[in-house]
Design an enzyme around this catalytic site. Structure first.
Site, short mmCIF file in Angstrom:
data_model
loop_
_atom_site.label_atom_id
_atom_site.label_comp_id
_atom_site.label_asym_id
_atom_site.label_seq_id
_atom_site.Cartn_x
_atom_site.Cartn_y
_atom_site.Cartn_z
N SER A 1 0.82 -1.21 0.00
CA SER A 1 0.00 0.00 0.00
C SER A 1 0.86 1.26 0.00
O SER A 1 0.32 2.35 -0.15
CB SER A 1 -0.91 0.02 1.23
OG SER A 1 -0.13 0.06 2.42
N HIS B 1 -3.41 -3.84 -5.10
CA HIS B 1 -3.64 -3.41 -3.72
C HIS B 1 -5.09 -3.65 -3.31
O HIS B 1 -6.00 -2.90 -3.65
CB HIS B 1 -3.29 -1.92 -3.57
CG HIS B 1 -3.50 -1.41 -2.19
ND1 HIS B 1 -3.90 -0.12 -1.92
CD2 HIS B 1 -3.37 -2.02 -0.98
CE1 HIS B 1 -4.00 0.03 -0.61
NE2 HIS B 1 -3.70 -1.10 -0.03
N GLU C 1 -6.71 -1.46 -6.25
CA GLU C 1 -5.90 -0.52 -7.04
C GLU C 1 -4.90 -1.32 -7.87
O GLU C 1 -4.10 -2.09 -7.32
CB GLU C 1 -5.17 0.46 -6.12
CG GLU C 1 -6.11 1.44 -5.43
CD GLU C 1 -5.41 2.36 -4.46
OE1 GLU C 1 -5.72 3.55 -4.43
OE2 GLU C 1 -4.54 1.88 -3.69
N ASN D 1 -4.75 6.20 -0.45
CA ASN D 1 -3.92 6.69 0.66
C ASN D 1 -3.36 8.07 0.38
O ASN D 1 -3.17 8.87 1.30
CB ASN D 1 -2.79 5.71 0.96
CG ASN D 1 -3.29 4.46 1.66
OD1 ASN D 1 -4.43 4.41 2.11
ND2 ASN D 1 -2.45 3.45 1.75
#
Length: 594
Positions: A428, A449, A461, A499
Site C-alpha cells: 500500500s 492493492h 488498485e 492513501n
C-alpha cells in the site's frame, strides 16, 4: 438571563441553501420571511416547500393540517424592510464579501437592536463581516450543510466579537430544529469544509496531472473509504466556482500549498463549467441542474486499448496474515484453484484455518451455502514452500510491509514461477518498481492493492510501473472483474489513489486538534454529520493504527517533498509514547483492554 426563543426568522437569499433552511425552520414551527431580489427565486422557494411537504404527507411524515400550517408560516418578499420584526436573520447570498457587506449594512438600519445576524458563509471571514456591522457582538456564522433538511450538522461560528448570549440562543435553536450544533472559531472552511476542501483540491490536482481518470478517482474513494460520493463528483455538486472561492480563502490564511486551488478549478470556472448547476464540470450532465451524468469525450470505453490479459486458471497467494488469508478466500470463492504458501506448513495451515472461520461466518449469516463453503475451502492448497507456485498463472504477494522482505520474495518467485506468470504485490505504500527490479521479468510485475478486509471490500488498485507491459496490467484487471472486485488504474507513486488522498486529510485533522481549534469528538461529528463519512478521522486513525498512519504520512512526505504533507507533531508524539490506537488501548481515545 437567557433571551427569548427565536420565533420569527428571516432568510435572505433563496437559492438552494436558503430554500433548504426555510424548509427546516417552517417545519419546526417558526415564522419565516424569505427575501430575495429575484422574484423567480422566491417563487421557486415557495414551490419547493409545497413539493417537499406534499411528499411528506404522501409518506406519512406530515398530516395535511400540519402541511397547511407549515406553508402558512412562510412568506416571501423582495424588500429587506420586511425583516424588521425578525429575531434572527440568516444571510445566504452568494459568497462575495462586498455583497454580504451590503446586506449586513442594510440590515443594521432595519432590524431591532437585539436581533441576531447570522451569515451562512463557509469561506469568508465572520470577524470581518462583524467588524463592519453596527452590532458586531450579535453577528455570527450559522453554517448549514446541503441539503439542509437532511444534514444534521450545523457549525455555530463565533468571532472574537460575538457575545455568548447570541451563541447560546442560536445553539439552542439548532437543537430545537433537530440539528447537532458544534461551536467553532472563525477560520476559512471551519471544521468540516476546512478538512473536506483540502481533500477535494488534491483530488482535482491528481486528475489534472493525468495520474488517474476521474471515474477511477471517484470509485477509489467511494469503494476504498466508504464515502457517499467521489471527490470530483462532489466538486461538481458543490460547484467548482464555490470550491475555488473556499480554497482561495483557506490559502490566504494558511499559505499551505495543499490549499492553493488546483489550476484546473480556475480553468473550469473561468469557462463557466461549474458542475451540475451549469450542466458540465468534471463530468457532463443531462441538463443544467440535473444529477444525471451523460457520456462525453472523456468517458472511458470498455476495451478501448484492445489489449487482453493472459489466461489465469490457477492462483498463488504468499503470506499467512489476515490479508493473505482474505485474498486466498476471494480467489477460492470465485472458483480459482489457489495455493496458499507461507514460510512453514504450520503457518500455512493456520492461514487456512483463518479462511475456514471466515467462510463459516458467511454460512451462519446466510451469505453462502454449506456446499459452497466446502467447495471454496477445497480449492485452497496450503503449502510451506514456494516451489508449489510453479504452475500458477498469477502469484500475489501479501507479506510484511518491508521492502527488503518483499524484494527477497520477488527474487524467489522469479525463480519458481513459470515464464509468463504475472507477479503481483499488495503493497500500500512501497514502490512496486523496486519489487519488479528484484526479478528478471520486471515487465510482468504489477501492484494489486486489496483493501482490508479483502472478502468484503470491493476496491483493488491496479498499479503499473514504467516497466509493466500492457497485457500484464490487463491480466490483473480481468482477474479483479472475475472475482467481483472493482479495479482502478493508477501509477506507481506513494499512496496510489486512496492513501494519497486519505492520509493528508487525516493529518490535517490532527493539526486542527494540535492547534486547539476543535476537539477530536467535534471533528469526528463534523465529518460524519456534515460530510456523510462512515467514520470520523480520529476514529479511523485509531482503527488503522497511529504507527501505520505515521509511516504512510512519512512516505508521502518523502515522495512529494511538500511541507503541507509533513506528519503532524502530535501524531509523532503519540506514536513515540506507544499510543497506537485500539491495538494498544490508547490513541486519540482510550479503549477498554481485554
Amino acid at each position: 438571563m437567557d433571551r427569548p426563543p427565536l420565533n420569527t426568522i428571516a432568510v435572505v437569499g433563496l437559492g438552494t441553501m436558503g430554500t433548504g433552511i426555510v424548509d427546516v425552520l417552517t417545519r419546526a414551527g417558526r415564522e419565516v420571511v424569505g427575501v430575495d431580489v429575484d422574484a423567480s427565486a422566491a417563487r421557486r422557494a415557495v414551490a419547493s416547500l409545497e413539493a417537499s411537504t406534499a411528499r411528506s404527507v404522501e409518506r406519512g411524515r406530515l398530516t395535511e393540517e400540519e402541511r397547511r400550517g407549515t406553508l402558512t408560516r412562510f412568506r416571501t418578499s423582495s424588500d429587506l424592510q420586511d425583516v424588521s420584526g425578525a429575531d434572527l436573520v440568516i444571510e445566504v447570498v452568494p459568497e462575495d464579501y462586498d455583497t454580504k457587506c451590503r446586506v449586513f449594512a442594510a440590515l443594521d438600519s432595519v432590524v431591532a437592536p437585539e436581533t441576531i445576524l447570522a451569515t451562512g458563509t463557509n469561506a469568508l471571514s465572520v470577524t470581518r463581516l462583524a467588524a463592519d456591522s453596527d452590532r458586531p457582538e450579535r453577528v455570527l456564522g450559522l453554517h448549514f450543510f446541503n441539503p439542509a433538511p437532511a444534514m444534521r450538522l450545523v457549525e455555530v461560528v463565533s468571532s472574537v466579537l460575538t457575545s455568548s448570549e447570541a451563541v447560546g440562543a442560536v445553539t439552542r435553536l439548532a437543537r430545537e430544529l433537530g440539528k447537532d450544533p458544534i461551536a467553532v472559531g472563525d477560520r476559512p472552511g471551519f471544521v468540516a469544509d476546512g478538512l473536506l476542501f483540502g481533500y477535494l483540491n488534491q483530488a482535482a490536482a491528481m486528475y489534472e496531472s493525468h495520474y488517474a481518470g476521474r471515474e477511477d478517482i471517484d470509485a477509489a474513494m467511494r469503494l476504498g473509504c466508504g464515502l457517499p460520493m467521489g471527490p470530483l463528483a462532489l466538486l461538481d455538486l458543490i460547484g467548482v466556482d464555490t470550491a475555488r472561492t473556499v480554497l482561495d480563502a483557506m490559502y490566504a490564511q494558511s499559505q499551505d500549498r495543499l490549499h492553493a486551488p488546483a489550476p484546473i478549478l480556475r480553468q473550469l470556472s473561468d469557462a463557466g463549467l461549474n458542475g451540475r448547476k451549469s450542466g458540465a464540470g468534471f463530468y457532463t450532465y443531462e441538463a443544467p441542474g440535473s444529477p444525471t451524468v451523460v457520456p462525453d469525450a472523456r468517458t472511458p470505453s470498455d476495451g478501448a486499448a484492445g489489449v487482453t490479459g493472459r489466461p489465469v486458471t490457477a492462483v498463488g497467494v504468499v503470506g499467512s496474515g489476515t490479508m493473505a488469508a482474505g485474498i486466498a478466500e476471494v480467489f477460492a470463492r470465485s472458483g480459482y484453484p489457489t495455493v496458499l504458501a507461507a514460510r512453514s506448513e504450520e503457518k500455512a495451515r493456520r492461514a487456512l484455518e483463518r479462511v475456514a472461520r471466515s467462510l463459516e461466518r458467511a454460512v451462519r449469516k446466510g451469505r453462502m451455502s454449506e456446499s459452497d463453503c466446502r467447495a471454496a475451502l477445497a480449492r485452497i492448497t496450503p503449502s510451506g514452500t514456494l516451489e508449489t507456485l510453479s504452475g500458477v498463472d498469477l502469484a500475489v504477494e501479501a507479506v510484511a510491509e518491508d521492502l527488503e522482505v518483499k524484494r527477497e520474495l520477488f527474487a524467489a518467485l522469479d525463480k519458481v514461477c513459470r515464464p509468463g506468470a504475472v507477479l503481483a504485490t499488495t503493497t500500500s505504500s512501497l514502490p512496486v518498481v523496486a519489487c519488479a527490479r528484484a526479478t528478471t521479468r520486471p515487465q510482468d510485475v504489477v501492484g494489486m492493492h486489496f483493501f482490508n478486509p479483502a472478502p468484503a471490500m470491493k476496491l483493488v488498485e491496479v498499479v503499473r510501473t514504467v516497466l509493466t507491459v500492457d497485457d500484464a496490467g490487463a491480466t490483473v484487471r480481468e482477474v479483479c472483474t472475475a472475482v467481483r472486485k472493482h479495479p482502478v488504474d493508477c501509477g506507481d507513486r506513494a499512496g496510489f489513489i486512496v492513501n494519497a488522498l486519505l492520509f493528508p486529510y487525516l493529518n490535517n485533522a490532527v493539526k486542527m486538534v494540535e492547534e486547539h481549534y476543535a476537539s477530536p469528538d467535534d471533528i469526528d461529528a463534523a465529518m460524519k454529520l456534515g460530510g456523510g463519512y462512515p467514520m470520523g478521522p480520529f476514529e479511523l486513525l485509531d482503527v488503522v493504527g497511529l504507527d501505520v498512519s505515521l509511516a504512510i504520512e512519512q512516505v508521502l512526505h518523502r515522495e512529494f517533498r511538500d511541507p503541507g504533507l509533513a506528519p503532524a507533531p502530535l501524531l509523532e508524539h503519540l506514536v513515540a509514547a506507544g499510543c497506537l490506537g485500539r491495538k494498544t488501548g490508547r490513541g486519540f481515545r482510550e479503549y477498554a483492554t481485554r
